[in-house]
Enzyme design. Structure first.
Site, short mmCIF file in Angstrom:
data_model
loop_
_atom_site.label_atom_id
_atom_site.label_comp_id
_atom_site.label_asym_id
_atom_site.label_seq_id
_atom_site.Cartn_x
_atom_site.Cartn_y
_atom_site.Cartn_z
N ARG A 1 0.86 -1.24 0.04
CA ARG A 1 0.08 -0.09 -0.08
C ARG A 1 0.79 1.25 0.05
NH1 ARG A 1 -3.04 -3.87 -0.35
NH2 ARG A 1 -5.11 -4.20 0.15
N CYS B 1 7.38 19.88 27.83
CA CYS B 1 6.17 19.20 28.01
C CYS B 1 6.10 18.84 29.64
CB CYS B 1 6.43 17.81 27.16
SG CYS B 1 6.29 18.18 25.67
#
Ligand code: ZN
Length: 350
Positions: free
Chosen positions: A8, A190
């Site tokens: 794919r 973060c």
């Protein structure tokens, strides 16, 4: 055409079987295996990159699981080094690819080795930035420009992200765009401002798009825009880097690689998260953790793990040590780098 696991992807017009073959022949270094790095590594390994080296110094913690897609509760409970946990998971996803985990602190003394530039290794084709650390990005930029290896920068905090690519000799380097790293502690991280997993995954996916363009030989033809996004606010912007290269840039203009040539003494001790100091030995060492454990049992409670050893000291109380075979030590329970060095000297003779 043969239908294999990459079918794919190779069906996509811009990739094709030729592109898939190029990807299969490519070598990539990923520095940092957290919010960005785990997504990058998973996509590259599912997509069939030829060889992937993952360098990360940290151990999996419970607070990583919200966004670091390769890790699970067992990894956190056992405090597995991220690079090792990532390899385990990636090998289950795609057992056909070589993955080289490196549990270490990336710094000026080892980044050229990690890039495959020493010890008769083959140099990597690309460096991907999965770190959350401005200083390491400037080091990556130095090694990239010095040796002509492209790299892809990624950053995210809160709901915002940024992606840029450096094509040495063609487009601007990191220092053309931002000459110096921001002062330590001046930016939200973060740890302080949090981060949405979805934003981290977007940034990492955009880095992989750039990575594929590089590995397909596409990116060298032109200037890749710098992406700035805040999907929560509904903003995504591509900033052209055309003409961004500066003749007077200290790195790509004047070829001064000051981060790569940094005084090694500066690397020896630095704050590493809250209430922890990391100590690196000045010279390369290999510790026998069995012997170290026996010594530390005399002064505290020792816990042995497969890749490191932990000791909670009896005196001074409240101080813990995590010791790695490469001589790196994390001193927990303090932020004073000088005191952390003296603890290491006292209990480990490092
Ligand atoms: Zn530059």
């Amino acid at each position: 055409m043969k239908v294999d696991r990459y079918h794919r992807q190779s069906r996509v017009a811009v990739i094709g079987q030729a592109g898939q073959n190029r990807l299969a022949a490519s070598r990539v270094l990923l520095i940092g295996c957290g919010a960005l790095g785990t997504v990058i590594a998973e996509q590259l390994v599912r997509g069939g990159v030829g060889w992937l080296r993952i360098a990360d110094r940290d151990l999996v913690e419970l607070t990583n699981l919200q966004r670091q897609v390769l890790f699970d509760e067992a990894d956190a409970a056992e405090s597995i080094p991220k690079a090792i946990a990532a390899k385990r998971r990636l090998s289950v996803i795609n057992s056909t690819l070589p993955i080289d985990p490196q549990v270490l602190d990336v710094n000026a003394t080892n980044i050229e080795m990690l890039c495959g530039l020493t010890d008769r290794q083959t140099p990597v084709d690309l460096i991907l930035d999965g770190t959350d650390n401005a200083a390491i990005r400037y080091l990556i930029n130095d090694v990239s420009v010095k040796h002509g290896i492209p790299w892809v920068y990624g950053a995210c905090v809160g709901t915002e992200g940024r992606v840029a690519a450096v094509v040495p000799g063609v487009g601007p380097c990191l220092r053309c765009l931002f000459e110096a790293p921001p002062p330590a502690g001046s930016l939200a991280t973060c740890d302080t401002a949090g981060v949405l997993a979805s934003v981290a995954a977007m940034v990492a996916s955009m880095q992989v798009v750039y990575a594929l363009k590089f590995l397909m030989g596409e990116a060298k033809k032109g200037h890749l825009p710098l992406w700035s996004l805040d999907p929560w606010a509904g903003r995504i912007r591509a900033v052209s880097t055309e003409g961004g290269r500066r003749e007077d840039c200290p790195c790509c203009g004047k070829k001064q690689f000051e981060f790569l040539e940094a005084n090694q003494i500066d690397l020896m001790a630095r704050l590493c998260g809250r209430q922890s100091v990391q100590i690196l030995p000045a010279k390369k060492v290999t510790l026998n953790l069995m012997d170290v454990g026996q010594q530390l049992e005399l002064v505290g409670k020792v816990e042995r793990k497969p890749y490191f050893l932990r000791c909670q000291l009896t005196d001074p109380a409240g101080i813990g040590l995590t010791v790695f075979p490469d001589g790196r030590v994390l001193v927990h329970g303090m932020e004073d780098t000088a005191r952390a060095k003296s603890i290491c000297a006292r209990f480990l003779a490092i």
